[in-house]
Design a protein around this motif. Structure first.
Motif, short mmCIF file in Angstrom:
data_model
loop_
_atom_site.label_atom_id
_atom_site.label_comp_id
_atom_site.label_asym_id
_atom_site.label_seq_id
_atom_site.Cartn_x
_atom_site.Cartn_y
_atom_site.Cartn_z
N GLU A 45 0.76 -1.41 -0.11
CA GLU A 45 0.06 0.12 -0.01
C GLU A 45 0.82 1.24 -0.04
N LYS A 46 1.87 1.15 0.91
CA LYS A 46 3.16 2.33 0.80
C LYS A 46 3.25 2.85 -0.57
N THR A 47 3.76 1.65 -1.30
CA THR A 47 4.30 2.10 -2.72
C THR A 47 3.18 2.57 -3.62
N LYS A 48 2.08 2.11 -3.35
CA LYS A 48 0.78 2.59 -4.11
C LYS A 48 0.59 3.99 -3.84
N GLU A 49 0.58 4.16 -2.83
CA GLU A 49 0.47 5.90 -2.27
C GLU A 49 1.29 6.76 -2.89
N LEU A 50 2.56 6.15 -3.02
CA LEU A 50 3.62 7.15 -3.53
C LEU A 50 3.60 7.26 -5.00
N LEU A 51 3.18 6.16 -5.69
CA LEU A 51 2.69 6.22 -7.12
C LEU A 51 1.50 6.88 -7.23
N GLY A 52 0.45 7.10 -6.63
CA GLY A 52 -0.60 7.77 -6.51
C GLY A 52 -0.02 9.40 -6.52
N LEU A 53 0.76 9.52 -5.49
CA LEU A 53 1.34 10.87 -5.42
C LEU A 53 2.08 11.43 -6.45
N VAL A 54 2.77 10.50 -7.10
CA VAL A 54 3.43 11.06 -8.24
C VAL A 54 2.30 11.47 -9.42
N ALA A 55 1.54 10.50 -9.63
CA ALA A 55 0.52 10.82 -10.68
C ALA A 55 -0.31 12.13 -10.35
N SER A 56 -0.58 12.29 -9.28
CA SER A 56 -1.38 13.43 -8.62
C SER A 56 -0.56 14.50 -9.11
N ALA A 57 0.75 14.76 -8.54
CA ALA A 57 1.60 15.80 -9.00
C ALA A 57 1.81 15.92 -10.33
N VAL A 58 1.99 15.06 -11.08
CA VAL A 58 2.05 15.24 -12.57
C VAL A 58 0.79 15.75 -13.36
N THR A 78 8.27 8.45 5.30
CA THR A 78 8.84 9.43 5.88
C THR A 78 8.94 10.73 5.17
N LYS A 79 9.45 11.94 5.67
CA LYS A 79 9.39 13.05 4.95
C LYS A 79 10.70 12.84 3.82
N GLU A 80 11.58 12.16 4.19
CA GLU A 80 12.64 11.88 3.00
C GLU A 80 12.01 11.10 1.92
N GLU A 81 11.32 10.13 2.07
CA GLU A 81 10.59 9.31 1.04
C GLU A 81 9.68 10.08 0.41
N MET A 82 9.03 10.96 1.06
CA MET A 82 7.99 11.87 0.21
C MET A 82 8.71 12.90 -0.57
N MET A 83 9.67 13.46 -0.10
CA MET A 83 10.57 14.53 -0.66
C MET A 83 11.04 13.80 -2.18
N GLU A 84 11.67 12.71 -1.97
CA GLU A 84 12.31 11.86 -3.22
C GLU A 84 11.32 11.68 -4.02
N THR A 85 9.93 11.24 -3.71
CA THR A 85 8.82 10.99 -4.67
C THR A 85 8.32 12.16 -5.23
N MET A 86 8.48 13.39 -4.60
CA MET A 86 8.01 14.41 -5.15
C MET A 86 9.26 15.02 -6.08
N SER A 87 10.54 14.65 -6.03
CA SER A 87 11.27 15.06 -6.79
C SER A 87 11.18 14.22 -8.36
N ILE A 88 10.83 12.97 -8.30
CA ILE A 88 10.62 12.12 -9.37
C ILE A 88 9.61 12.77 -10.01
N ALA A 89 8.48 13.32 -9.30
CA ALA A 89 7.21 13.97 -10.03
C ALA A 89 7.56 15.32 -10.53
N THR A 90 8.43 15.76 -9.92
CA THR A 90 8.90 17.24 -10.55
C THR A 90 9.75 17.05 -11.74
N LEU A 91 10.51 16.05 -11.84
CA LEU A 91 11.30 15.77 -12.86
C LEU A 91 10.57 15.35 -14.15
N VAL A 92 9.68 14.48 -13.80
CA VAL A 92 8.58 14.13 -14.78
C VAL A 92 7.75 15.20 -15.29
N GLY A 93 7.19 15.89 -14.49
CA GLY A 93 6.09 17.07 -14.71
C GLY A 93 6.71 18.49 -15.39
#
Length: 115
Positions: A45-58, A78-93
């Protein structure tokens, strides 16, 4: 719970109730599909939420970003995991996501202040 997070959750719950009370079969199926898609499966579930976060950001959906941030936090992200996820979203988007990144960090901090 911070006022920002509480207001978001209250509004979301109120409007979801109103939408679902309309008894539209297609909308109910979409809501159900969304719920089931994020349940534990081959991916945690944790991974799916991070995938959802990337898609939602993009897609630049601040409500969706907030939802996935709060749910991811509850799943132990963690905040670090969230920030890394958002960094990928920002790179993609692209840099157009920077304002959404700011709001995401602000919302995360509001979630985190309760813990």
């Amino acid at each position: 719970m911070s006022q920002k997070v509480q207001e978001f959750n209250d509004y979301r719950a109120k409007m979801n109730d109103k939408i679902l009370a309309g008894d539209n079969k297609i909308i109910k199926r979409i809501f159900n599909l969304d719920t089931n898609a994020f349940k534990e499966g081959h991916l945690p579930e944790k991974t799916k939420e991070l995938l959802g976060l990337v898609a939602s950001a993009v897609l630049r959906c601040d409500d969706c970003i907030a939802y996935h941030l709060e749910t991811a936090h509850k799943k132990g992200v963690t905040k670090e995991e969230m920030m890394e996820t958002m960094s990928i979203a920002t790179l993609v988007g692209g840099t157009i996501l920077i304002p959404h990144l700011r709001r995401a960090v602000e919302f995360w901090d509001a979630i985190d202040e309760d813990n």
